[in-house]
Design a protein around this motif. Structure first.
Motif, PDB file in Angstrom:
ATOM      1  N   ILE A 150       1.043  -1.097   0.150  1.00 17.87           N
ATOM      2  CA  ILE A 150       0.185   0.169   0.123  1.00 17.87           C
ATOM      3  C   ILE A 150       0.835   1.322   0.052  1.00 17.87           C
ATOM      4  O   ILE A 150       1.659   1.572   1.056  1.00 17.87           O
ATOM      5  N   PHE A 151       0.865   1.952  -1.052  1.00 18.50           N
ATOM      6  CA  PHE A 151       1.622   3.334  -1.263  1.00 18.50           C
ATOM      7  C   PHE A 151       1.172   4.376  -0.504  1.00 18.50           C
ATOM      8  O   PHE A 151      -0.115   4.464  -0.236  1.00 18.50           O
ATOM      9  N   GLN A 152       1.886   5.515  -0.056  1.00 18.44           N
ATOM     10  CA  GLN A 152       1.468   6.429   0.648  1.00 18.44           C
ATOM     11  C   GLN A 152       0.402   7.405  -0.293  1.00 18.44           C
ATOM     12  O   GLN A 152      -0.681   7.793   0.428  1.00 18.44           O
ATOM     13  N   GLU A 153       0.777   7.682  -1.439  1.00 20.23           N
ATOM     14  CA  GLU A 153      -0.327   8.471  -2.264  1.00 20.23           C
ATOM     15  C   GLU A 153      -1.124   7.611  -2.990  1.00 20.23           C
ATOM     16  O   GLU A 153      -0.772   7.110  -4.127  1.00 20.23           O
ATOM     17  N   PRO A 154      -2.360   7.512  -2.692  1.00 21.70           N
ATOM     18  CA  PRO A 154      -3.198   6.648  -3.637  1.00 21.70           C
ATOM     19  C   PRO A 154      -3.544   6.902  -4.998  1.00 21.70           C
ATOM     20  O   PRO A 154      -3.739   6.192  -5.691  1.00 21.70           O
ATOM     21  N   MET A 155      -3.596   8.450  -5.223  1.00 16.79           N
ATOM     22  CA  MET A 155      -3.769   8.762  -6.505  1.00 16.79           C
ATOM     23  C   MET A 155      -2.848   8.152  -7.638  1.00 16.79           C
ATOM     24  O   MET A 155      -2.865   8.183  -8.645  1.00 16.79           O
ATOM     25  N   THR A 156      -1.368   8.184  -7.063  1.00  8.98           N
ATOM     26  CA  THR A 156      -0.366   7.975  -8.029  1.00  8.98           C
ATOM     27  C   THR A 156      -0.337   6.264  -8.000  1.00  8.98           C
ATOM     28  O   THR A 156       0.120   5.941  -8.988  1.00  8.98           O
TER      29      THR A 156
ATOM     30  N   PRO B 182      -5.298   6.481 -13.709  1.00 14.27           N
ATOM     31  CA  PRO B 182      -6.477   7.177 -13.852  1.00 14.27           C
ATOM     32  C   PRO B 182      -7.438   6.780 -14.976  1.00 14.27           C
ATOM     33  O   PRO B 182      -8.433   7.286 -15.194  1.00 14.27           O
ATOM     34  N   VAL B 183      -6.864   6.164 -16.084  1.00 13.60           N
ATOM     35  CA  VAL B 183      -7.453   5.765 -17.055  1.00 13.60           C
ATOM     36  C   VAL B 183      -8.432   4.432 -16.980  1.00 13.60           C
ATOM     37  O   VAL B 183      -9.002   4.310 -18.144  1.00 13.60           O
TER      38      VAL B 183
ATOM     39  N   HIS C   1     -10.578   9.177 -10.059  1.00  9.75           N
ATOM     40  CA  HIS C   1     -10.750  10.674  -9.648  1.00  9.75           C
ATOM     41  C   HIS C   1     -12.225  11.086  -9.035  1.00  9.75           C
ATOM     42  O   HIS C   1     -12.419  12.197  -8.534  1.00  9.75           O
ATOM     43  N   GLU C   2     -13.140  10.333  -9.281  1.00 13.06           N
ATOM     44  CA  GLU C   2     -14.489  10.387  -8.752  1.00 13.06           C
ATOM     45  C   GLU C   2     -14.619  10.041  -7.250  1.00 13.06           C
ATOM     46  O   GLU C   2     -15.649  10.150  -6.817  1.00 13.06           O
TER      47      GLU C   2
ATOM     48  N   SER D 201     -13.067  10.126  -3.103  1.00 14.10           N
ATOM     49  CA  SER D 201     -12.428  10.812  -2.131  1.00 14.10           C
ATOM     50  C   SER D 201     -11.268  10.095  -1.832  1.00 14.10           C
ATOM     51  O   SER D 201     -10.795   9.096  -2.059  1.00 14.10           O
ATOM     52  N   GLY D 202     -10.232  11.082  -1.139  1.00 14.98           N
ATOM     53  CA  GLY D 202      -9.015  10.441  -0.801  1.00 14.98           C
ATOM     54  C   GLY D 202      -9.001   9.397  -0.055  1.00 14.98           C
ATOM     55  O   GLY D 202      -8.449   8.090  -0.148  1.00 14.98           O
ATOM     56  N   GLY D 203      -9.914   9.228   0.984  1.00 15.53           N
ATOM     57  CA  GLY D 203     -10.074   8.115   1.987  1.00 15.53           C
ATOM     58  C   GLY D 203     -10.496   6.837   0.948  1.00 15.53           C
ATOM     59  O   GLY D 203     -10.279   5.863   1.411  1.00 15.53           O
ATOM     60  N   MET D 204     -11.406   7.122   0.254  1.00 15.11           N
ATOM     61  CA  MET D 204     -12.068   6.081  -0.464  1.00 15.11           C
ATOM     62  C   MET D 204     -10.971   5.317  -1.475  1.00 15.11           C
ATOM     63  O   MET D 204     -10.935   4.220  -1.637  1.00 15.11           O
ATOM     64  N   ARG D 205     -10.285   6.336  -2.099  1.00  5.17           N
ATOM     65  CA  ARG D 205      -9.228   5.905  -2.942  1.00  5.17           C
ATOM     66  C   ARG D 205      -8.010   4.862  -2.046  1.00  5.17           C
ATOM     67  O   ARG D 205      -7.633   3.941  -2.583  1.00  5.17           O
ATOM     68  N   GLN D 206      -7.735   5.398  -0.775  1.00  8.93           N
ATOM     69  CA  GLN D 206      -7.085   4.429   0.047  1.00  8.93           C
ATOM     70  C   GLN D 206      -7.584   3.346   0.299  1.00  8.93           C
ATOM     71  O   GLN D 206      -6.727   2.296   0.289  1.00  8.93           O
ATOM     72  N   ARG D 207      -8.733   3.330   0.274  1.00  5.08           N
ATOM     73  CA  ARG D 207      -9.363   1.895   0.536  1.00  5.08           C
ATOM     74  C   ARG D 207      -9.468   1.009  -0.511  1.00  5.08           C
ATOM     75  O   ARG D 207      -9.223  -0.379  -0.296  1.00  5.08           O
ATOM     76  N   VAL D 208      -9.563   1.461  -1.587  1.00  8.09           N
ATOM     77  CA  VAL D 208      -9.379   0.873  -2.976  1.00  8.09           C
ATOM     78  C   VAL D 208      -8.171   0.114  -2.981  1.00  8.09           C
ATOM     79  O   VAL D 208      -7.718  -1.191  -3.540  1.00  8.09           O
TER      80      VAL D 208
END
Length: 610
Positions: free
Chosen positions: A107-113, A117-118, A165-166, A168-175
């Motif tokens: 599990i990485f620190q920044e979920p968006m990276t 995204p595609v 991108h749809e 939130s930060g917390g949701m992305r981290q859960r994914v």
């Protein structure tokens, strides 16, 4: 505590050494590190930026090579399921590809990276299952749904078809956690998984990881610099400093009987919730290894410097063929407060509650819809552009990310001098003298004046940002999450610096933060924000020692405490999902009405959805 006697470790790091090749020759990232991770155990690796903790985890995954690193020595033994022990340091990348994701999850620190995204969330979750487990499309989707339910994501069927991108930060981290757990790995590596999250989301994710570890028996290597998170999660703790392990022990031993001076210094630098109980005024922290004179409380004055009344800021949402305004984001809704000279008012709340928008609205960096802002007798809202520019001499801002707020192509001395040149307050050699004095003030050596931002650490860059904010002798400084990205000991030094400057220069601060322990340490007054409104306001003592609003109480409950004997239980955390701040154009919110529960302590009566 887990009983791990007689259990063979899942992973053993023995004498690891990692080097990075640079123009100036090899740089050692990790010098000599050894520790084991047992089944069903959480080993927390703590240390500050540059201590080598992330390099150790990337070496276990054999990803360090892709970042220019080279495993120069040591063994990385991994106990594979149904196979003999393997030294990962010698394994070829083809074999590592089957182990990564399948037997070791990360599990990485920044979920968006960490997410692509595609591709939809569903596509990213099923990819590993089809690759490693040989599932067909229907089976993989069924397992993906089960994983999303496991990590408590609401409406999982819908989420499968959404893009990162749809969420939130917390949701992305859960994914990302669901992806790491998809193939039921034997070892899970979590690298600062909650650093970028709000306290309530952090509390939920820590409880979630703890529950999943107990249910699946996975071994966890948890990397963090937050000692409160360590107290909440760890069975054993490994402390790293400059590429070496300096101490290892059970979580109770480390917190109650630390032996190494560095571990003691780390623990001393953590502001703990409840430390200020019974004190009327903020005071600097006692830091180890630094000579400090007698610590004096910072009383400030009773004279009002800034008064904000009924401040409302909304952002239009455009849509349709003609890009008309179809709705508004109600970022700041009917907010009022006062800040006295020489005192600090803190605004706390989660991401999206409107605290940063409130700070920017006061400087008119974003234009408020309505309301009045009065700074020391000047009506800020009525000023034309040129008088507003002059008024900004009295109010400055320190931003969250100093790397983004400093110019990478200018020497630091020129950046600190820029406001002085802009307003022409000093000329010639006086400017150099002033800049030198400011560098002394923020405890940076004068030799740094000729350096560039990339040559400094995060904490040093933030000190430069503070020096620049002080250049014009402002009356008010708005600090927007100014210490949230810093390591614990650096954070403590920067907070102490800000408080010492407040005591010396009579500065007033609007301190914007989501870290409740830091807010308790620095504040005279506290305003708790939720969905654009202040739901509770009062002195630090009143809000922290007698919280009245249910949202304030939920925030306090979520804060991890740096004491392993006061762990939070998942059943204590019952947060409601935050409703949307977007409303139609014709929506008219009711004004904020408050109940004064004790003198100076106000609680919102208007229904704010909590």
């Amino acid at each position: 505590m887990l009983d791990t006697v007689g259990v063979s470790p899942i992973a053993q790091i023995q004498g690891l050494r990692v080097e990075f090749q640079t123009k100036d020759g090899p740089v050692v990232g990790v010098e000599d590190v050894s520790f084991d991770i047992n089944p069903g155990e959480t080993v927390c690796v703590v240390g500050e930026s540059g201590s080598g903790k992330s390099v150790s985890s990337l070496s276990l995954m054999r990803l360090v090579e892709f970042g220019g690193g080279d495993i120069a020595g040591g063994r990385l033994l991994f106990d594979r399921k149904g196979a003999e022990q393997l030294d990962l340091a010698d394994a070829d990348q083809e074999l590592m590809r089957t182990i990564r994701g399948n037997e070791i999850g990360m599990i990485f620190q920044e979920p968006m990276t960490a997410l692509n995204p595609v591709f939809t969330v569903g596509r990213q979750l099923t990819e590993g299952l089809r690759l490693h487990k040989g599932m067909n499309k229907a089976e993989a989707e069924e397992r993906a749904l089960e994983l999303l339910r496991q990590v408590r994501i609401p409406e999982p069927e819908r989420r499968l078809h959404q893009y990162p991108h749809e969420l939130s930060g917390g949701m992305r981290q859960r994914v990302v956690i669901a992806m790491a757990l998809a193939c039921e790995p034997r070892l899970l590596i979590a690298d600062e998984p909650t650093t970028a999250l709000d306290v309530t989301i952090q509390a939920e994710i820590l409880a979630l990881m703890d529950r999943l570890k107990r249910e699946t028996g996975t071994a966890v290597m948890f990397i963090t610099h937050d000692m409160a998170v360590v107290a909440q999660m760890a069975d054993r703790v490994v402390v790293m400093f400059r590429g070496n392990k300096v101490e290892e022990g059970s979580v109770e031993e480390i917190f109650e009987n630390a032996q190494h001076p560095y571990t003691k210094a780390l623990l001393a630098a953590v502001p703990k919730l409840g430390e200020m109980t019974g004190k009327d005024f903020p005071e600097p922290m006692k830091l180890m290894g630094r000579e400090q004179t007698e610590i004096e409380p910072i009383t400030g004055t009773d004279e009002v410097l800034l008064s904000v009344d009924n401040l409302t800021t909304r952002f239009p949402v455009k849509g349709g063929f003609f890009r008309r305004t179809v709705a508004n984001v109600h970022a700041v809704e009917d907010v009022s407060f006062k800040i006295n000279k020489g005192q600090t008012l803190s605004l706390v709340g989660e991401s999206g509650c409107g605290k940063s928008s409130a700070g920017r609205s006061i400087l008119r960096l974003v234009e408020p819809q309505s309301g009045s802002i009065n700074l020391d007798g000047t009506d800020i809202m009525s000023l034309a552009p040129e008088p507003l520019r002059q008024a900004r001499r009295d109010m400055q801002m320190i931003f969250q990310d100093p790397f983004a707020s400093l110019n990478p192509q200018m020497q630091l001395a020129d950046q600190v001098a820029a406001p002085i040149h802009n307003f022409g307050t000093l000329k010639g050699s006086d400017v150099t003298d002033r800049v030198s004095m400011l560098f002394d003030r923020v405890e940076l050596p004068r030799s740094f004046m000729r350096r560039y931002p990339h040559e400094l650490s995060g904490g040093q860059r933030q000190r430069v940002a503070i020096a620049r904010a002080l250049a014009l002798n402002p009356k008010l400084i708005i600090a927007d999450e100014a210490v949230s990205a810093l390591d614990v000991s650096v954070q403590a030094q920067v907070l102490n610096l800000m408080m010492e400057l407040q005591a010396e220069l009579g500065l007033s601060f609007l301190f914007i933060s989501h870290d409740m322990a830091v807010v308790e340490r620095v504040s005279h007054q506290v305003g708790v924000m939720y969905l654009g409104r202040i739901v509770e306001m009062g002195s630090r003592k009143a809000v922290f020692e007698n919280p009245q609003h249910p949202y304030t109480q939920a925030l306090m409950k979520a804060v991890p405490i740096a004491d392993p004997r006061q762990r939070k239980d998942e059943k204590d955390l019952n947060f409601k999902p935050i409703p949307s701040p977007i409303h139609s154009v014709d929506y008219a919110p009711e004004p904020s009405r408050y109940d004064e529960v004790e003198p100076g302590h106000f609680v919102l009566l208007t229904d704010s959805g909590y």
